[in-house]
Structures are given as C-alpha cells and as structure tokens.
Design a protein around this motif. Structure first.
Motif, PDB file in Angstrom:
ATOM      1  N   PHE B 335       0.825  -1.223   0.000  1.00 19.91           N
ATOM      2  CA  PHE B 335       0.000   0.000   0.000  1.00 19.91           C
ATOM      3  C   PHE B 335       0.845   1.252   0.000  1.00 19.91           C
ATOM      4  CE2 PHE B 335      -1.075  -2.922   3.440  1.00 19.91           C
ATOM      5  CZ  PHE B 335      -2.152  -3.576   2.876  1.00 19.91           C
ATOM      6  N   VAL B 336       0.360   2.260  -0.688  1.00 21.85           N
ATOM      7  CA  VAL B 336       0.939   3.595  -0.578  1.00 21.85           C
ATOM      8  C   VAL B 336      -0.211   4.578  -0.359  1.00 21.85           C
ATOM      9  CG1 VAL B 336       2.351   5.362  -1.657  1.00 21.85           C
ATOM     10  CG2 VAL B 336       2.767   2.943  -2.168  1.00 21.85           C
ATOM     11  N   PRO B 337      -0.452   4.995   0.894  1.00 19.86           N
ATOM     12  CA  PRO B 337      -1.515   5.967   1.130  1.00 19.86           C
ATOM     13  C   PRO B 337      -1.106   7.349   0.598  1.00 19.86           C
ATOM     14  CG  PRO B 337      -0.475   5.335   3.191  1.00 19.86           C
ATOM     15  CD  PRO B 337       0.196   4.557   2.117  1.00 19.86           C
ATOM     16  N   SER B 344       2.754   7.055   5.402  1.00 18.59           N
ATOM     17  CA  SER B 344       3.537   5.983   4.796  1.00 18.59           C
ATOM     18  C   SER B 344       5.007   6.108   5.146  1.00 18.59           C
ATOM     19  CB  SER B 344       3.357   5.988   3.281  1.00 18.59           C
ATOM     20  OG  SER B 344       3.814   7.198   2.743  1.00 18.59           O
TER      21      SER B 344
END
Lengths: 357, 500
Positions: B335-337, B344
């Motif tokens: 994931f990369v918010p 992150s």
C-alpha cells in the motif's frame, strides 16, 4: 519598525549536535541561575555550590549515597522511557513504586521469620508484579475508554499512598513496634545484600544496570523498540504498519510499572528493611525529569540520574551546613527541567523579529 | 442590473513548484450567485484566499465595489464587506450558539440589540437557530447556519461559500439554497465554489470555469448544460494512448463486493455498495473529486479500518476484509496511502528505519523480534539506487527528502517487495514532473510483471495515462467501470460532477 512581539518560526533543520548538548547546556544554565539565587539569599555563591555539588561526593561514603539515590531514579526513568517513547505520559511511577513495595514487601512481611535464598527473588518478582498491575489500570482505562493517562496515573499515585498508609497503621503494623506506623522488619534473607561493608549501596544497583542494558538492547535492536518509537512519532504510521497499538500501550505501562515496582521493593528491602509511610522521596516523580534529561536513552538516563541524585544529597548537606532549606534541591530539579524544555524548544524553533509593513 | 461588483484583473499567484493562478481575470456582477467551478488543484482556493486577504498575489489586483481592494488579512476583508464560510467550521464545540455568535462580533453592541439582529436575520433568511443549544449537539447543516449567521451579523456585501454542500444532507442543501437566494434578492453577491455541476445550473446565475490555474470561460449559466460544463472543466484530455492491454490475464486477482460503511460524521463520506474487480496485471483507476469517499475507501482497502457495515474484500479467494495491514502484507499486498509524512513514512526516522514500516513475508527484516540491521540497510540502499532517490544515504532522515524523492522511496519500498497487488492513492500528488514520470513508469512496469494495481487519484490525466480501466467515485458510490482507452471524457466529467 519592528514588532514588539517576535514570531516563532520552525527551524528547517534542527542541529543534531545541539540535541546532544541540550542537557549539558541546561545543567550549566541551572548552575548559573543557582548561584544567582544563592547570592541573592546572601550566601557566597561559590561556597554554596561547593557545598551543594562537590562536598557531598568527596568521600567514598558520599559516592555510595549518590549511587543509592541514583539507582531507583535510573531504574524508574528507564521504565518511563518505554512509555514516553510511545508518547504515553505515565506520571504515576510513584504509585507503581509504592505498589511494588507493598506487594514485594508484603511477601517479606509474610515470611519475616523464614531464611531462604529464594525469598529475595520472590520479593523482587512480587514487586515487579505489583507495580505492573497498578500500571495496568491506566492502560486499561486508556485502551477501553480513551481516558487521559496523565490524569488517571497521577490520581492512582494518591490511591496507592493511602493504601500504604492504611496497611502500615492497620493490618500490617508491627506488633512489637510500640504503635509506630511501620511494619515488622524483613528477615535477613529478605534484604538486598550490600555490595561493600559499611556502605549502603546494595545489589539493587547491579539489578538496575542489568535492566538498563536489556532496555537499551530492546530500544536499539528489536522490532518492539521500533514499534514503540514509531507509534510515539506517528500513530497513523503505526496503524499503517499494522502495529497493535493497544498491546503496545499495555506493554509500555506494564514494563514501566514493573521497573518502578522493583525500584520500590529495592528501597524497602535495601536501605530501609521494612515498610513505613515515607518510603520514597518522590523518586517516581523526579524520575520523569531524569528520563527527559537523559533524552530517553539508557546511557543518558544513567548520567542524568547521577546529576539529579546529587541535588538530593546537596540539599541535605546545604541544610546541614548552611541552613539553606532542603527544598532548594527541588528548586534545582525544577530549574533543570525548565532549561531543558526551553533549550529543546529553541533547538526546534527560533524567534524572529519581523519588520511590520 | 449587470453592474460589475468584483473584478479580478490579471491575478497571478506562484508557489514554489506550481503557478496556482495564471493571469486570472473575470468579473462578478452585483446581486448574483457566481459559481467558481473546477477540479481540485484548478486554482479556485488560491484565488479565493487572495480575495479574502489570506494570500498576496505576485501580480494583478482586484476591484471591489469600484475601488481597488487593498487588504492584508481576513479581518480587513471583513471590514470591507467580504465574508467567507469555510468548508470546515471554526466553532467552539462546547459553547452555545449564542456564545459563538457573540465571540464573532468585533465591535461592542448591547445584548438586546444583538438579540434583535439575530431574530431579524433568522426570519429574513430562513435560518432558524436555537440560541441556547451547545454546538456539539447540532447537525452539520445547523453548524453551517451558525457560521452563516455569524458572517451576516457583519453585514457583508460579498459572501464567499467554499463547497458549502459537501457536508449537508439533500434537505439541508435545499434550505441553504433558499437562504442564498434570499440574500441575493436583497442585493448581496455570492461567490460559490463548487465542483458539482448540478448546483451550478440550479442555483447560480453566472459561472467561471478554471482549469490548471487559468480561467477557461466565464459566462451566464443560461443555456449551459451539465455536459458542456463538464467538458470545459476537464478539457480535451484524450490524446493518443499507448496503454498496453496485452499482458492482462483473465484471472481476477482482487474483488470488492458491495462494501458499505457508515461513519455518522459529517466530515466522512459514507460508502455505499462499492463493488469492483481487478485482473492480474491490470491497473484499475478510481477517479473522483477529493472528499467523495476516496480516503475512507483507502482505509478499508489497506485494512486500517476493518469495521465495515457489510460487504466483502476478496484477494485470491481469501476473504480479507477483517485483516489488519500486516496480515494483508503477509499475502503480498502493498500500500501507498496519499500522505507521505506521518502515514507511509515517519519524517523523524531515517530511511532505513522507514523501510521497517512495511514488512513483507520474504524480507527477513527481523529474526525472533530482533532487527536484522544489515538486511534492512541493504534493502534501503537498493530502493535508493533502483528508484533514483536523491539523498545523502540510507541514514538520512525522511524529513530531509523532497516530496518527490520521499514518494519515490516509499513507492520503491513497496514495489521492491514484488507485491501481487498494489493499492496506491494519489501517486504523484505534489511532486515534480521528473519524479512524476518515473513513478508512473514504474507502476506500468510493475503491472507488466503481473501485479494488479488499484490507483485512487484526482488527477484525470494521470489515470488516463496509466490505467487500463477506471471508475468514478462520487458521494461514496462507485460508478460502473470503463475501459480507459474507450472512455468518453464528457461522460467522465458528468460522473465526477454527480450526473449519471
């Protein structure tokens, strides 16, 4: 034309070197302020500072006393570092210390006529459990109801002190003690063995050093230490990383409580040998200053505990030889914290006098 | 009646990396509701901040009521008769409505006079208020009413409303519109910032459309259709696309099935029945204007929010809706918010330490809880080299990196784990063109190797450039998906503006 009030501006890059020197600057400023205060009180400042900070440790006995005082401070402060790194403000170490003394000391009182090698280890474990259970209360309240741990842990200090009071005047009072509010003395095997004849430093110092080394390892080398740090800096990042923050809160409180509990037990089974009302000269509160002065780093905490322990000794000597009130010791502790926080702030921010348009 | 009340003359406002307003000129006529329409980042907020005294433009000036407007602060703006209702309320939650109103008044007036004024305003503009109620007990619409009354007490001639309906229920929207129309009738002027096409047509008399910091058109809303506005808002974005579809497998890697989530919070968008599927090797885009449920959906996809009302998330036949982020990473989901600093990545930590934030099964970063510092450092250096992160080294603090470099580092960290699924929000938000290009390229390459990617973004150009399929999220609902290559830009604009 400049504005009367400066604006506070964040420094883009705070200097790492300054971060390390902040405690030293704080101590120097404290000494300068201290000598001004002594002068204003009509004392020779140099003589007062000498009485306060040099003469207490100019004998072997003095150094031993310094270590006796520094030991609980360092141990509690290390425990507090677990909480503070995680941004949990456990202010209740004094209560956890008291509970440790009650649990561990209770075992000592129960076995007051037993002599066994296992008694002291059992008391130490009892002390750790007592402190840690007491610390679980604010942890539980924080996790379940999102209460503010600063308030709950602080209030529980006074509850713990009242329980101690009740025990020493009530059920645990020494039957041969002429109604003094104190318990029976522990048996010899329930006492912390002394390291040297004639000096009061005891095995608690060794236990503390071992626990501090373990804590350093945990902070620097384990994923648990990392998790504490991340969730202290940024709870959102900790959530992103999938760290269980509730468990971190329980663990931080639990460890801190255990350390404070051991410190409490070490006080009653070390220099004192029984339980009475005033087992701690606010070690649990002073350790907060030690933890921050030591930058929450185990090595720094050892250094800071020695400095702060010296203010206790110095205050006693100053009272004895110069008739300066012993409260001056607390004044010095307060000054150190004040300058520390101030210097910390100035490392991160600067004042700017802006020209108004 | 066509008397020009506010004139923007060649306003230019530059920020370090972008020009937010480029020679913006248009007029607002007196006694009108004037819409300022545009995507996020079109420059609407900047322009309004200039008007309200929060920002100073590099060039240009504003004529207000036939005078050059010279203000340095919002309080000077208010003295000149300009009031603004922000999207986020600034009320004291624990105080009553009356106390909040009193606090907003800058001059001394008597209590009974105030009471009289309040009653006048309330009845005249359809703004009923319970003065004794504490703010906490009010709904979002009622809080907004308090804000509006507070501004009206100062008798402004120009009222700026920043996306006022984003936190309101449909009934509240209706009553707000009645109020606004009453204000205009009385001779006041309203500048209405929005991205909702429907509102422009039903409420506003004039509209100015902005795109990339420039005014595209400024005209009356008569004869305008939602379709026409949508095209102007988005521009002609379909050039020739080189998107490669050949590597996509038919195997469905990821499925979101009817996800619904209610928040009971006006600042969160409830999600309604969100369903979509992503195939192996496919890049699936979720477009939409910010605040339509993207961050809420992202939290659910990452596993930071595991308490959805109903629905399923299926990854390779596993139901994962109750998994926390670490459990999802164990299945090779990365994931990369949207937010780099503090989400992150932790700015106070070094790059090596930041590597540790997301551990994948094959990383070997820890051994029985003890950190494997060499592995971590090697991995950090690998990410720095492979993704051209400009930094003195892996022991530099994350805060010392520029936005683009930190984003490359974070994305590199996630991609280097060879994820089976990558969920990424606003991959190139706020970063320079060079980094933007290299990040988009690395996402395309990752998909070619069989990874499924879900991209949430407000940047339509970006989605059209890199995705294979996309859907639009509006007010918590997700539209059907479209093959990106075949998409009709007008339709996309309509969906983003909430029209089917």
């Amino acid at each position: 034309m400049t504005n009367l009030f400066p604006t506070i501006v964040s420094r883009a890059q705070s200097s790492n070197i300054m971060n390390i020197f902040v405690p030293i600057i704080a101590i120097i400023l404290t000494l300068i302020t201290g000598s001004i205060i002594f002068s204003l009180m009509g004392f020779n400042a140099l003589f007062a500072l000498h009485t306060f900070f040099i003469s207490p440790i100019s004998t072997t006995y003095g150094i031993s006393e310094l270590l006796v005082k520094a030991t609980p401070l360092a141990l509690i402060a290390t425990g507090l570092a677990f909480c503070f790194k995680n941004n949990i403000y456990n202010i209740g170490a004094e209560g956890q210390l008291t509970m440790g003394a009650i649990f561990g000391g209770g075992i000592g009182i129960f076995f007051h006529d037993t002599n066994s090698f296992w008694l002291l280890p059992l008391m130490i474990i009892g002390g750790a459990i007592g402190g840690s259970l007491w610390a679980m209360i604010p942890a539980l309240l924080k996790n379940k109801f999102n209460t503010n741990e600063i308030l709950t842990s602080l209030m529980l200090v006074y509850v713990a002190l009242l329980i101690l009071d009740f025990l020493v005047v009530g059920p645990w009072r020494d039957p041969d003690g002429y109604s003094f509010p104190k318990t029976r003395p522990f048996s010899d095997s329930g006492r912390m063995p002394l390291l040297f004849d004639g000096l009061r430093i005891h095995i608690g110092l060794i236990i503390t050093l071992i626990l501090i080394i373990i804590s350093w390892f945990v902070f620097a080398k384990t994923i648990f230490g990392f998790q504490l740090k991340v969730s202290g800096f940024s709870p959102i990042a900790a959530r992103y990383a999938g760290f269980n923050q509730k468990i971190l809160i329980y663990l931080a409180f639990g460890i801190c409580g255990a350390f404070a509990g051991i410190a409490g037990l070490a006080e009653v089974s070390g220099p004192i040998g029984l339980i009475y009302r005033d087992i701690s000269p606010n070690y649990g509160f002073t350790a907060i200053i030690v933890a921050f002065l030591g930058r929450l780093h185990p090595l720094g905490i050892i250094f800071a505990s020695l400095v702060i322990a010296l203010t206790y000794l110095g205050a006693e000597d100053a009272q004895l030889f110069m008739q300066i009130p012993a409260a001056v010791g607390f004044l010095f502790q307060g000054l150190v914290l004040f300058y520390l926080l101030g210097a910390d702030f100035l490392v991160k921010y600067k004042f700017e006098f802006k020209k108004s348009k | 009646m066509n008397e020009s009340f506010v004139e923007f003359n060649n306003i230019t406002k530059k920020f370090p990396r972008v020009i937010a307003n480029k020679n913006v000129s248009f007029n607002i006529n007196k006694s009108t509701v004037h819409a300022l329409l545009g995507e996020n980042g079109a420059g609407k907020s900047t322009l309004v901040k200039v008007l309200y005294g929060l920002l100073k433009p590099e060039e240009g000036y504003i004529n207000f009521n036939n005078d050059i407007l010279k203000i340095n602060s919002p309080s000077e703006a208010r003295k000149n008769g300009i009031g603004m209702v922000f999207q986020h309320f600034s009320l004291f939650e624990s105080l009553t409505v009356r106390d909040n109103l009193i606090l907003g008044i800058e001059e001394n007036i008597s209590y009974s006079k105030l009471q009289q004024q309040l009653e006048d305003i309330s009845s005249k503009y359809n703004l009923p208020l319970d003065l004794e109620a504490p703010i906490t007990s009010l709904s979002a619409g009622e809080k907004q009413r308090v804000e509006i009354v507070r501004i009206l007490l100062q008798d402004p001639q120009l009222l700026i409303m920043d996306e006022p309906t984003s936190v309101l229920t449909p009934q509240e929207v209706e009553s707000l519109f009645i109020t606004l129309k009453a204000l205009v009738k009385e001779g006041r002027t309203i500048l209405y910032i929005t991205h909702k096409l429907e509102e422009v047509i039903s409420l506003c008399n004039e509209v100015t459309i902005m795109r990339n910091g420039e005014v595209i058109d400024s005209c009356s809303t008569e004869n305008q259709t939602a379709k026409g506005l949508a095209t102007k808002m988005l521009g002609q974005k379909l050039e020739e696309l080189k998107t490669d579809y050949s590597h996509i497998k038919d195997f469905i890697n990821f499925k979101a099935k009817k996800i619904s989530c209610t928040f009971n919070d006006p600042f969160f968008t409830d999600l309604k029945n969100i369903s979509f599927e992503v195939k192996e090797g496919e890049i699936f885009g979720i477009a939409g204007v910010a605040g339509n449920g993207q961050s809420e959906l992202m939290d659910i996809l990452i596993g930071e929010n595991c308490s959805i009302d109903s629905g399923e998330i299926i990854f390779k036949k596993n139901n994962i809706e109750s998994f926390n982020p670490q459990q999802r990473r164990d299945l090779s989901i990365a994931f990369v918010p949207e937010n780099r600093l503090g989400h992150s990545a932790v700015p106070e930590l070094t790059l090596s330490e930041n590597i540790l934030l997301s551990q994948f099964p094959n990383n070997n970063f820890t051994n029985h809880g003890i950190l494997n510092k060499n592995f971590i450092e090697d991995y950090a250096n690998e990410v720095i080299n492979n993704f051209n992160v400009v930094t003195p080294g892996s022991d530099a603090k994350a805060s010392s990196l520029s936005g683009g470099n930190l984003q490359k580092f974070v994305i590199g960290r996630e991609i280097s784990s060879n994820p089976k699924l990558l969920i990424i929000s606003h991959p190139t938000w706020g970063i320079d063109a060079g980094a933007e290009y290299s990040i988009r390229q690395s996402l395309i390459n990752l998909a070619k190797n069989g990874t499924s990617i879900i991209v949430l973004s407000q940047d339509i150009d970006e989605l059209i450039e890199i995705t294979h399929r996309l859907a639009v999220i509006y007010n918590g609902s997700l539209s059907d998906s479209f093959i990106t290559k075949e998409i009709d830009i007008t339709k996309l604009g309509l969906l983003m503006g909430g029209k089917k």
